[in-house]
Design an enzyme around this catalytic site. Structure first.
Site, PDB file in Angstrom:
ATOM      1  N   LYS A   8       0.823  -1.184  -0.166  1.00 54.08           N
ATOM      2  CA  LYS A   8       0.196  -0.185   0.020  1.00 54.08           C
ATOM      3  C   LYS A   8       0.805   1.300  -0.068  1.00 54.08           C
ATOM      4  O   LYS A   8       1.992   1.297   0.294  1.00 54.08           O
ATOM      5  CB  LYS A   8      -0.931   0.099   1.340  1.00 54.08           C
ATOM      6  CG  LYS A   8      -0.184  -0.100   2.613  1.00 54.08           C
ATOM      7  CD  LYS A   8       0.312   1.452   2.911  1.00 54.08           C
ATOM      8  CE  LYS A   8       0.754   1.179   4.232  1.00 54.08           C
ATOM      9  NZ  LYS A   8       1.497   2.553   4.881  1.00 54.08           N
ATOM     10  N   ASP A 135      -2.586  -2.084   9.586  1.00 54.05           N
ATOM     11  CA  ASP A 135      -2.598  -2.269   8.025  1.00 54.05           C
ATOM     12  C   ASP A 135      -3.039  -3.398   7.419  1.00 54.05           C
ATOM     13  O   ASP A 135      -3.397  -3.447   6.233  1.00 54.05           O
ATOM     14  CB  ASP A 135      -1.520  -1.907   7.471  1.00 54.05           C
ATOM     15  CG  ASP A 135      -0.801  -0.439   7.770  1.00 54.05           C
ATOM     16  OD1 ASP A 135      -1.494   0.253   8.065  1.00 54.05           O
ATOM     17  OD2 ASP A 135       0.414  -0.095   7.825  1.00 54.05           O
TER      18      ASP A 135
HETATM   19  O1  C5P Z   1      -0.365  -1.960  14.327  1.00 47.87           O
HETATM   20  P1  C5P Z   1       0.838  -2.055  13.659  1.00 47.87           P
HETATM   21  O2  C5P Z   1       1.622  -3.012  14.244  1.00 47.87           O
HETATM   22  O3  C5P Z   1       1.247  -2.206  12.275  1.00 47.87           O
HETATM   23  O4  C5P Z   1       1.526  -0.835  14.325  1.00 47.87           O
HETATM   24  C1  C5P Z   1       3.062  -0.650  14.496  1.00 47.87           C
HETATM   25  C2  C5P Z   1       3.438   0.467  15.481  1.00 47.87           C
HETATM   26  O5  C5P Z   1       3.358   1.795  14.577  1.00 47.87           O
HETATM   27  C3  C5P Z   1       2.684   0.501  16.523  1.00 47.87           C
HETATM   28  O6  C5P Z   1       3.203  -0.297  17.645  1.00 47.87           O
HETATM   29  C4  C5P Z   1       2.840   1.826  16.979  1.00 47.87           C
HETATM   30  O7  C5P Z   1       4.129   1.940  17.568  1.00 47.87           O
HETATM   31  C5  C5P Z   1       2.813   2.487  15.723  1.00 47.87           C
HETATM   32  N1  C5P Z   1       1.434   2.707  15.207  1.00 47.87           N
HETATM   33  C6  C5P Z   1       0.732   4.016  15.969  1.00 47.87           C
HETATM   34  N2  C5P Z   1      -0.457   4.408  15.507  1.00 47.87           N
HETATM   35  C7  C5P Z   1      -1.090   3.858  14.576  1.00 47.87           C
HETATM   36  C8  C5P Z   1      -0.586   2.907  13.859  1.00 47.87           C
HETATM   37  C9  C5P Z   1       0.791   2.261  14.265  1.00 47.87           C
HETATM   38  O8  C5P Z   1       1.508   4.659  16.865  1.00 47.87           O
HETATM   39  N3  C5P Z   1      -2.056   4.327  14.295  1.00 47.87           N
END
Ligand code: C5P
Length: 300
Positions: A8, A135
């Site tokens: 993406k 995502d």
């Molecule tokens: O949800 P995902 O594992 O992809 O997110 C990875 C990291 O990115 C999270 O642990 C966080 O530190 C950061 N993040 C965030 N806010 C979001 C998405 C991701 O702070 N909306």
């Protein structure tokens, strides 16, 4: 069971304040592009993963891998044994800001649901995807979508035509949590302070997508994480500048970076720009990709 899943880019990434659960409030528009990973699921006696492709050795092949967690979660909910061998062929850059890990998790859900005959519906898989990461649900859905919450609440966005991108891949990765932490640090030290709400997506972006208007889209691309990514990886300044000088309609850091995404007016312009960027030596390699692309799907 063979599943292909897209990367993406965020056409708009509005980042708000930190929520009680530690995530940032987002208002984002995703577009899936046809740079794809492939996940093949085979029957096995236990859960195992192997990974191939550029920088595959940097991807953990154990429970730290989101694909592993996806298989475990589906097995737990469907009450089956988590027995599968997952072969992941990576084309999506590792730690590149293009949701590569999330894509593999989405593909794993689709592949294992079919292999284990869990009869899970797409909405059920989407629910598991949302639990796994911000995502993952979008990689399952594909196309173009508005993401709110922490990015996992999706609404499809009307988009016509095809948009042509050049992706400039870096020879290093950026950690998403580190980029969000840098975003917070930059905001704390600026006079504006931390935004409470993620800025709304501009109507002009939706108009451009509906009309298939590449030049209109170029004017509305926005990524609130870009200053943080550039702060951690100052070399991105040169890559972004080179894209502009060599004829891109617009260029942005993709998500948390360090991949840069350049929008071009046609496939031909994209191919030319990709070659020119490679010659300038401002990135590890380039890929031409079009969007929107389909979400995770079985290849028969
Ligand atoms: O949800 P995902 O594992 O992809 O997110 C990875 C990291 O990115 C999270 O642990 C966080 O530190 C950061 N993040 C965030 N806010 C979001 C998405 C991701 O702070 N909306």
């Amino acid at each position: 069971m063979r599943v292909r899943v897209p990367a993406k880019v965020n056409l708009h990434l509005g980042v708000g304040g930190v929520r009680p659960d530690g995530y940032h409030e987002l208002n984002t528009v995703f577009q899936a592009v046809d740079l794809v990973d492939e996940v093949i699921a085979y029957p096995a006696r236990h859960l195992e993963i192997s990974i191939s492709g550029p920088h595959a050795d940097e991807v953990p092949a154990d429970s730290r891998n989101l694909a592993w967690r996806a298989a475990s979660l589906l097995a737990e909910r469907a009450q089956v044994a988590p027995h599968v061998r997952l072969e992941i062929a990576k084309a999506i850059p590792v730690a590149g800001g293009m949701a590569g890990g999330s894509a593999d998790a989405a593909a794993t859900l689709v592949a294992c649901a079919e292999l284990w005959q869990t009869s899970s519906s797409r909405p059920e898989l989407a629910q598991l995807a949302a639990e796994l990461g911000s995502d993952v649900a979008f990689c399952l859905l594909g196309g173009t979508a508005l993401g709110t919450g922490r990015g996992e609440i999706l609404a499809p966005v009307l988009s016509t035509g095809t948009f042509w991108w050049v992706l400039a891949l870096a020879d290093y990765g950026l950690s998403t949590p580190a980029v969000y932490a840098e975003f917070d640090r930059l905001n704390q030290s600026s006079s504006k302070g931390i935004p409470q709400d993620a800025a709304g997506s501009p109507d002009a972006l939706f108009d451009a997508l509906r009309a298939g208007d590449t030049r209109g889209l170029a004017q509305t691309l926005n990524n609130d994480l870009q200053p943080a990514a550039v702060s951690l990886a100052p070399a991105l300044r040169r890559t972004l500048a080179a894209g502009g000088e060599l004829g891109a309609l617009a260029g942005i850091v993709s998500g948390s970076g360090p991949t840069c995404a350049f929008l071009t007016s046609s496939q031909r312009s994209a191919t030319r720009l990709a070659a020119a960027l490679t010659a300038e030596d401002v990135c590890r390699s380039t890929r031409v990709a079009s969007g929107p692309a389909s979400g995770a799907r079985i290849v028969r």
